[in-house]
Design an enzyme around this catalytic site. Structure first.
Site, PDB file in Angstrom:
ATOM      1  N   SER A 251       0.868  -1.168   0.000  1.00 39.57           N
ATOM      2  CA  SER A 251       0.000   0.000   0.000  1.00 39.57           C
ATOM      3  C   SER A 251       0.906   1.220   0.000  1.00 39.57           C
ATOM      4  CB  SER A 251      -0.876  -0.015   1.249  1.00 39.57           C
ATOM      5  OG  SER A 251      -1.932   0.897   1.115  1.00 39.57           O
ATOM      6  N   GLU A 252       0.771   2.112  -0.997  1.00 39.51           N
ATOM      7  CA  GLU A 252       1.782   3.153  -1.172  1.00 39.51           C
ATOM      8  C   GLU A 252       1.796   4.196  -0.054  1.00 39.51           C
ATOM      9  OE1 GLU A 252      -0.574   2.675  -3.752  1.00 39.51           O
ATOM     10  OE2 GLU A 252      -1.282   4.621  -4.450  1.00 39.51           O
ATOM     11  N   ASN A 253       0.795   4.164   0.826  1.00 41.20           N
ATOM     12  CA  ASN A 253       0.840   5.056   1.983  1.00 41.20           C
ATOM     13  C   ASN A 253       1.694   4.481   3.117  1.00 41.20           C
ATOM     14  OD1 ASN A 253      -1.316   3.152   2.138  1.00 41.20           O
ATOM     15  ND2 ASN A 253      -2.126   4.227   3.903  1.00 41.20           N
ATOM     16  N   GLY A 254       2.357   3.333   2.884  1.00 37.29           N
ATOM     17  CA  GLY A 254       3.369   2.919   3.847  1.00 37.29           C
ATOM     18  C   GLY A 254       3.174   1.583   4.531  1.00 37.29           C
TER      19      GLY A 254
ATOM     20  N   SER B 180       8.232   4.194   0.698  1.00 32.75           N
ATOM     21  CA  SER B 180       7.254   3.453  -0.079  1.00 32.75           C
ATOM     22  C   SER B 180       7.470   3.668  -1.578  1.00 32.75           C
ATOM     23  CB  SER B 180       5.843   3.905   0.312  1.00 32.75           C
ATOM     24  OG  SER B 180       4.881   3.159  -0.381  1.00 32.75           O
TER      25      SER B 180
END
Lengths: 231, 224, 231, 224
Positions: D46-49, D88
């Protein structure tokens, strides 16, 4: 999670070929991949290019691989705590590329992060700027530096899990996390190996995605270069 | 009388401001930590990944996984933090460290510094020195005024390969405290106890600026 | 260690002037500096440039500062979960600079790390490449992107200590660590504030050197945008 | 019969290799997670971390501090890790994520993708899409073959502002599975059950390459 555990250092390094480019974690002798280095000695491959902040001492760390003439080139920021290193360098047997430590660590970070080049002020106006692009930003001059990547990265962590997640201890972290990300194949050795799910996700220093193989190291010597104490 | 290393370290300690983050180089700079006044709180940065270097460990506290940039075993102060080398130099390059104290082989009158390489000798590398001098807003150099053979090390131009250009602002030597002016030149601020202005003049090859009476250093700092 | 504690959000933001450039941590409404935003509302300053991945919703987060017309410009990767935002944008009251999320986070990281510019592949060949330098590395094209820095950064952490060290929780970390490093003055609000020495130095996400002021936040609402559950 | 969203997600799930790290976009791609065979282990980024997205939480597990890139509450799988947004995207940009699955408004025959902006409509931003498409080695696009008004979305050239160029390698639509060839062109690989080659021809504006018999998709994946 994907299980990345291999049985031993020997199995972890089995496919590292002659003339490979390696990154080896550590600052001085602190946080170096002791087991992987021993496995490379045993494997006896040659012509290696080693990217590592330092080059060990005569009888420990990368110094051992210098004794066996396995290293063709060192890319480091500070070397030569090490007589054999000096001899090979002066005789032309060993190539050495010296890079400012911050530039070295950022070039490795860039390699893992898909940043092919960046500007840094370090070295502007000095001999290491020769042949490099200079650009001014806000009245200050910077050099363009490129990423560094490796065929294999050998890192050492304190704890790791079967999914390849790593936690380092103290200043043994140093270059290990960036190198883990910059290796095409990253081999991690750890003092303690636990099942996925036992480490707190919030405390992971190197996410498992960067690690392809992990094993529990043995017989850590953790040699100290400058044992300095007070009364 | 010219200062010894302890004297230089003591004088530099007077420059340290409360609440600052400081990177100390190897050698005399490391000694400075011993003379920071008790009423001043500073945080020492070690470029191998530690903020908050404490004193050397007692024998039973020694931890191979906790060293400083000089590879000496250290301890941590309460409130320390650990990080990787890229983060450490992000801190340095990003201007977050308030003061850098380091040694030098030569300094030029426009603030160039040479401290990493002597032609003809084995080159060990620049370590973090080039990053530190290119990044720091405030750099104090601790050095001997003259070489062992009596040559001035405060020069018009550096003769050795330089580590960075126009970066040194202040120098503390065994003989004097000097600022490097933005327009160039060593401005004499203080003399070591018993050292004459003429002695300093003779020891300085670069442009020396002397205005008015030059006071003696005061070194009565309580030893820790 | 240096004590950086201030009593309240109001005292923390006391000197933020009109027309300041601010960074505000958070992804969506997750990990946003709720208390600092409320203090800015109360303070009533105007003409702000806000660098934040998103712009909140109508009645929470940065959305509140849009309602009061305190924001002149947003620099974000994704906006407009928010009717008032849309109205101001379409009427020309609000400037918006949209930046790919990875480029945004790396530009902020570069700002804190003293890297004035770097190359990234994101956006090559698209309209956001207009006017930007393109360079090829290893057969792939990249854009040159510059650093972002702020007068003040407002970040939110889970735990913090009096020396300014921060630990985030879950995905509330997001942009907060890079913003903490890229602010000339960084103001951290935390759910739990402890004396220096209580947090494990090995688990710190943001070293205290990046934080100039810290306070214990109050009444965290932590609003959820998409509460999604299973049976 | 054309596939519904579930059908597209099921067919994409067949492309997933054991041991891969995958970034799933919002919409149909998110559904893919539900149809990954039980014997295959993957890690969702998930690119938010977050690496290791688990299923949506039970009501009592909901944590406001744990969301995915679509801002939905999630859980973590054992072996997860959390990190900041720069890390990320370092992961994404550095090519560490093996597969990216995302939606599109248009795809061109040379692999350009448009999925972030419609002129005349409110522009919400590209989020992480431009980073993902510029960085990923392997991208699968999940989309409808035609717009609601019946226009082809598999085009010679994109008409909308593009998100990235020459990046899409495979497309799964409600009508077909297609590869985009390095030299350009949509190569037809499979038809949706009951959909004819002619129907796909009529729905594809860009160059369609048809070689030999085109099989029907097989969708008998056990539902999780």
């Amino acid at each position: 999670m994907i299980n990345k555990v291999v049985e031993s250092a020997d199995k972890a390094v089995f496919d590292i070929p002659d003339n490979a480019t390696l990154m080896l974690g550590g600052f001085g002798l602190c946080g170096i991949p002791e087991n992987s280095i021993k496995a490379l000695l045993k494997k006896g491959i040659h012509g290696l290019t080693c990217i590592s902040n330092n080059a060990g001492v005569d009888d420990f760390g990368i110094g051992l691989m210098l004794q066996t003439r396995q290293v063709k080139k060192m890319i480091s920021s500070y070397v030569g705590e090490n007589a054999e290193f000096e001899r090979q360098l002066l005789s032309g047997e060993l190539e050495v590329d010296l890079i400012p430590q911050g530039t070295l660590s950022e070039r490795i970070r860039a390699g893992g992060a898909g940043i092919p080049a960046f500007f840094t002020p370090a070295g502007y106006g000095t001999e290491i700027a020769e042949g490099k692009e200079v650009r001014e930003f806000d009245g200050k001059n910077y050099l363009l530096e490129s990423w560094l990547r490796a065929d294999f990265s050998l890192v050492k962590a304190w704890k790791g899990d079967t999914a390849g997640n790593l936690i380092y201890k103290g200043t043994a972290r140093n270059f290990n996390p960036m190198m883990a990300a910059a290796g095409k194949i990253t081999i991690a050795e750890v003092e303690e190996l636990v099942p996925a799910g036992e480490l707190d996700p919030n405390q992971i220093h190197t996410p498992g995605i960067y690690v392809q193989r992990i094993f529990k190291g043995q017989d850590y010597e953790k040699r100290i270069e400058q044992r300095t104490t007070r009364l | 009388m010219a200062l010894d290393k302890i004297g230089i370290a003591k004088r530099i300690a007077q420059e340290i401001k409360d609440g600052s983050y400081i990177n100390l180089g190897i050698g005399i700079p490391t000694l400075v930590a011993n003379f920071i006044p008790k009423n001043i709180e500073v945080v020492l940065q070690s470029e191998n990944g530690l903020l908050g270097i404490g004193p050397f460990p007692h024998e039973e506290e020694v931890d191979a996984d906790l060293i400083n940039a000089g590879k000496q075993t250290v301890t941590m102060q309460p409130g320390s933090s650990l990080f990787n080398s890229a983060e450490s130099f992000a801190m340095i390059r990003g201007g977050h460290v308030d003061l850098t104290i380091l040694g030098a082989m030569e300094v030029s009158e426009n603030g160039d510094i040479a401290n990493w390489k002597i032609p003809g000798k084995m080159v060990k590398g620049m370590g973090g020195a080039m990053d530190l001098v290119a990044s720091a807003d405030h750099i104090i150099v601790a050095m001997q005024h003259k070489s062992r053979s009596g040559q001035s090390k405060l020069l018009k131009n550096c003769t050795l390969p330089i580590t960075g250009i126009k970066c040194v602002k202040k120098i503390v030597t065994d003989l004097a405290v000097l600022d490097i002016l933005p327009e160039g030149g060593f401005k004499l601020l203080e003399r070591a106890p018993g050292v004459s202005v003429d002695e300093i003049k003779n020891a300085t090859e670069g442009k020396l600026i002397i205005e008015g009476e030059i006071p003696e250093m005061k070194l009565e700092v309580a030893k820790v």
